[in-house]
Design a protein around this motif. Structure first.
Motif, mmCIF file in Angstrom:
data_model
loop_
_atom_site.group_PDB
_atom_site.id
_atom_site.type_symbol
_atom_site.label_atom_id
_atom_site.label_comp_id
_atom_site.label_asym_id
_atom_site.label_seq_id
_atom_site.Cartn_x
_atom_site.Cartn_y
_atom_site.Cartn_z
ATOM 1 N N LYS A 47 0.785 -0.834 -0.135
ATOM 2 C CA LYS A 47 0.107 0.069 -0.106
ATOM 3 C C LYS A 47 0.736 1.035 -0.313
ATOM 4 C CE LYS A 47 -2.395 -1.290 3.869
ATOM 5 N NZ LYS A 47 -1.771 -2.558 3.909
ATOM 6 N N THR A 48 1.943 1.104 0.558
ATOM 7 C CA THR A 48 2.706 2.444 1.079
ATOM 8 C C THR A 48 3.169 3.244 -0.107
ATOM 9 O OG1 THR A 48 3.664 1.774 2.637
ATOM 10 C CG2 THR A 48 5.003 3.143 2.214
ATOM 11 N N LEU A 49 3.602 2.463 -1.444
ATOM 12 C CA LEU A 49 4.036 2.224 -2.478
ATOM 13 C C LEU A 49 3.298 3.111 -3.384
ATOM 14 C CD1 LEU A 49 5.890 2.195 -4.986
ATOM 15 C CD2 LEU A 49 5.457 -0.085 -5.411
ATOM 16 N N GLN A 70 9.513 5.194 9.875
ATOM 17 C CA GLN A 70 9.979 3.660 8.417
ATOM 18 C C GLN A 70 8.971 4.748 7.312
ATOM 19 O OE1 GLN A 70 8.438 -0.103 9.154
ATOM 20 N NE2 GLN A 70 10.303 -0.545 9.093
ATOM 21 N N HIS A 71 8.006 4.898 7.505
ATOM 22 C CA HIS A 71 7.664 5.469 5.610
ATOM 23 C C HIS A 71 8.474 6.449 5.391
ATOM 24 C CE1 HIS A 71 3.921 3.361 5.677
ATOM 25 N NE2 HIS A 71 3.072 3.941 6.421
ATOM 26 N N TYR A 72 8.840 7.326 6.510
ATOM 27 C CA TYR A 72 10.027 8.596 6.143
ATOM 28 C C TYR A 72 11.056 8.160 4.864
ATOM 29 C CZ TYR A 72 13.030 12.442 5.992
ATOM 30 O OH TYR A 72 14.084 13.508 5.456
ATOM 31 N N ILE A 103 -3.947 8.467 5.022
ATOM 32 C CA ILE A 103 -4.011 8.297 5.994
ATOM 33 C C ILE A 103 -3.959 6.769 6.216
ATOM 34 C CG2 ILE A 103 -5.276 8.419 8.359
ATOM 35 C CD1 ILE A 103 -7.298 10.056 7.320
ATOM 36 N N ASP A 104 -2.868 6.166 6.564
ATOM 37 C CA ASP A 104 -2.362 4.815 6.565
ATOM 38 C C ASP A 104 -3.098 4.454 8.016
ATOM 39 O OD1 ASP A 104 -1.360 2.517 6.224
ATOM 40 O OD2 ASP A 104 0.815 3.076 6.924
ATOM 41 N N GLU A 105 -2.758 3.451 7.821
ATOM 42 C CA GLU A 105 -3.577 2.541 9.209
ATOM 43 C C GLU A 105 -5.023 3.237 10.059
ATOM 44 O OE1 GLU A 105 -3.261 -0.476 9.412
ATOM 45 O OE2 GLU A 105 -0.704 -0.445 8.250
ATOM 46 N N GLN A 106 -5.940 3.172 8.692
ATOM 47 C CA GLN A 106 -7.327 4.031 9.277
ATOM 48 C C GLN A 106 -7.837 4.135 10.450
ATOM 49 O OE1 GLN A 106 -9.520 1.435 9.114
ATOM 50 N NE2 GLN A 106 -10.855 3.248 10.792
#
Ligand code: ADP
Ligand code: MG
Length: 699
Positions: free
Chosen positions: A303-305, A333-335, A397-400
């Motif tokens: 999903k991040t990609l 980690q996302h950064y 928004i990650d992990e809603q």
């Protein structure tokens, strides 16, 4: 229904002030209308008579016609009980009372013919029926008995003689009143006809006093249909209004940044699911309306990609983008991931969390205002009032499930036109639930993992076999792998949690003297936590002992073992999330669920499901069935009132989908609500909105 809802329950025959107060407190029943909508939870067939010769102690209920041969009082004190020896000519059973002995012997007579009803149990070799329902045989027309309603009552109610039977009697009194009143229909005549629905008064009568099983089914169908219909109609109308009110930012083209990334930086081909969802989002953002989309994808589905690539589209159109994560670790980690992916491209990315302070923070805030900072990644810190953008075009928004509705709304207001919103979740929400919960979000699904992943093997192990568990872990570490050992949070006391973890930590250190062990829990300072995570990530430590803080998102591809201690304490979706922490590298990974010996039926099922499947959607469906929707992670804070009276989202999923179509068609054919045929529908929707304030805030 105004008539009945303005009539106090107190004045119904058989109620009075005292019972009224109990009904208010225990059932929130205040009016005749409330009582009418207090539905039975089950029905028992009372159309058939049994013979004593054919019954045993395993039947749920029996009904007999016969006579009491004699009464007998046995025992002393609390053991004291009254026995009525009852016969129908084919055998004898014992009717038993522990209370109201005098009342019973006064009321019922030997040698009269009665119909008795109750649950048989086998006691001392004889069939007993405790506290049976008794009616004079002559006063009962058997064929009219049919299915008998059973109502849920609380302990307090029972103590005041307000048992199911008493409610049934009140219901009878209610229908004497209601008979002369017309219960207004709440669906249009056209709908009743088109969808073959039973009229409301008939449905309400049959839900309480079903004349036969077929009528009961039709009554249930009608009432469920209506309930789900209005939930859906409400959501759909709200969505429509929102779309009319808010125009979206137009992302006209895909430009240089996206294309360069795609051609030069993308280290692997996208999965076809990733391509599909990116297309869906591009269509939204290029349509002129605001995107409001939920991206569901199992842990590790990439999903991040996807998030990164659509952020690049925002950049290509001259806008900034913001990615918000629920924890510091995850944001960091996302950064790292994003900056690594963007290596060589001229894009300014910044990380903003609660720990970024002073000068550094000033610089970032300034850069956001000038537009120099193009991508902002962070925690809740990004929604603070001091954080302002030059032109925010997209929020991811990650992990809603960690974010509430209000927080999302706050992000909307960070641009004059609301930014596009993408909400990502790895807790797959069954489609039916998503429809009700996030009815106004469009849903995209990544239903495919990147190639080459080996499914995690899941094993259930009892905690008395720790020695073999540890030797397995040791063997894996020798091969170069790393292991997580997770302890549950016990919500009542943080102190105990830490103690559990500390004990576990000491234990693990003793068991693995040759390896280094990390420890992470929610009470640690973010910096300490990060340092510990970092040590594990760089393989400086081989074992990570943690509470569920590692549940979300953290990526350590070399970790191949996930041990979950006291697995019985975790919900299915949590177990699934934790398992998703492993299986990220090329090696075969293992998830070991450690439990005690004694397990409840439900726990056993949960563990079984985990062992059998790694499919997040299957697990989510099972979770919904096991726990019911109100209990599902994320639903509590979503702001949706789940007080459905008769429909059940887990069981009535198909009807829900069907009814959504019905609501859609109605809205399409009568968008302004001017067709007189539908007047009743709009009036009813308004009534319901008055009662359910929460309804309107789903977004
Ligand atoms: P999640 O959906 O759980 O957030 P991530 O975005 O963290 O998953 O992705 C998990 C891992 O898979 C990452 O290491 C990522 O680089 C990798 N990945 C993502 N997309 C692909 C792909 N198309 N092919 C191969 N690996 C991929
Ligand atoms: Mg993720």
């Amino acid at each position: 229904m105004l008539e009945l809802s303005s009539r106090d329950i107190k004045y119904l025959r058989g109620v009075g002030p005292q019972r009224a107060s109990i009904l208010n407190k225990e059932l929130q029943v205040y009016s005749l209308h409330d009582l009418l909508y207090y539905f039975p939870y089950k029905y028992v067939d009372r159309s058939r008579l049994y013979r004593i010769s054919e019954i045993d102690g395993n039947m749920p209920y029996i009904q007999l016609r016969g006579k009491i041969l004699s009464f007998e009082t046995l025992g002393e004190g609390r053991q004291r009980r009254l026995i009525g020896h009852f016969s129908d000519g084919t055998g004898i059973i014992d009717l038993v009372w522990f209370q109201g002995l005098k009342y019973i012997t006064g009321k019922y007579k030997v040698n009269e013919e009665y119909i008795i009803f109750g649950k048989p149990t086998l006691f001392n070799g004889r069939i007993n029926v405790a506290h049976p329902d008794i009616d004079l045989s002559g006063e009962i027309v058997l064929s009219s008995l049919g299915l008998r309603p059973y109502y849920n009552t609380t302990e307090k109610m029972k103590r005041s003689n307000l048992n199911s039977h008493a409610i049934e009697k009140l219901m009878k009194n209610l229908f004497e009143v209601v008979e002369h009143e017309t219960i207004p229909e709440t669906l249009s005549g056209k709908m009743l006809e088109t969808y073959h629905l039973m009229p409301l008064p008939e449905a309400l009568y049959n839900i309480h006093f079903p004349q036969n099983p077929d009528l009961l089914r039709r009554a249930q169908y009608r009432l469920k249909f209506e309930e789900l219909f209005y939930v859906q109609l409400n959501i759909l109308r709200y969505t429509r209004e929102r779309r009319q009110k808010f125009h979206g930012l137009l992302f006209k083209h895909v430009g240089e940044i996206f294309n360069t990334f795609y051609q030069k930086n993308l280290p692997f081909p996208l999965t076809s699911a990733q391509m599909r969802v990116i297309k869906e989002m591009r269509r939204d953002m290029g349509s002129g309306r605001q995107m409001n989309r939920l991206l569901q994808g199992d842990v590790g589905s990439g999903k991040t990609l996807v998030a990164l690539m659509i952020m690049l589209i925002a950049l290509d159109n001259g806008f900034q983008a913001c990615l918000m994560a629920p924890t510091e670790i995850l944001a960091a980690q996302h950064y790292e991931t994003v900056t690594r992916f963007l290596n060589g491209l001229n894009v300014r990315v910044e990380l903003l969390t609660g720990t970024v302070k002073g000068k550094r923070r000033e610089i970032i805030l300034q850069g956001l205002l000038t537009g120099d900072v193009q991508i902002l990644i962070g925690t809740h810190a990004v929604i603070e009032d001091t954080v302002n953008f030059s032109s925010l075009g997209l929020v991811v928004i990650d992990e809603q499930h960690r974010f509430g509705v209000a927080q999302r709304a706050k992000l909307w207001s960070k641009n004059t036109l609301p930014p596009h919103v993408l909400v990502m979740t790895a807790t797959p929400i069954p489609r039916t639930l998503a429809m009700t919960l996030y009815g106004d979000l469009d849903v995209s699904v990544i239903d495919e993992l990147p190639p080459g992943r080996k499914p995690v093997r899941t094993i259930h192990q009892f905690d008395n076999r720790r020695a073999s568990l540890y030797s397995f872990i040791r063997a894996q570490i020798k091969e170069g792998r790393q292991a997580y050992i997770v302890y549950p949070l016990i919500q009542e006391s943080e102190k105990i949690d830490i103690k559990n973890l500390e004990d576990g930590y000491r234990h693990v250190c003793e068991a693995f003297p040759e390896y280094k062990v990390s420890k992470v829990h929610g009470k640690m300072k973010p910096a300490e936590k990060d340092a510990e995570m970092q040590r594990f990530l760089s393989n400086e430590t081989q074992i990570m002992v943690a509470t569920t803080v590692i549940e979300v998102g953290v990526n350590v591809p070399n970790a191949s073992i996930m041990v979950i201690e006291n697995a019985e304490r975790f919900g299915l979706s949590q177990l699934h999330q934790l398992r998703g922490r492993v299986g990220r590298g090329a090696e075969q990974s293992y998830c070991i669920l450690v439990t005690g010996y004694k397990l409840s039926e439900e726990t056993r099922k949960r563990i079984e499901i985990m062992v059998q499947t790694t499919d997040g959607f299957e697990i989510a469906e099972a979770d919904l069935k096991l726990r019911g929707p109100g209990d599902l992670e994320g639903t509590q804070q979503s702001g949706v009132a789940f007080d459905l009276k008769i429909a059940n989202i887990a069981r009535d999923g198909q009807l829900l989908q069907y009814v959504r179509g019905v609501a859609e068609r109605l809205l399409e054919s009568d968008p302004d609500g001017t067709n007189p045929e539908n007047a009743v529908v709009w009036r009813q929707l308004k009534e319901l909105q008055k009662k359910n304030v929460n309804w309107a805030v789903i977004s």
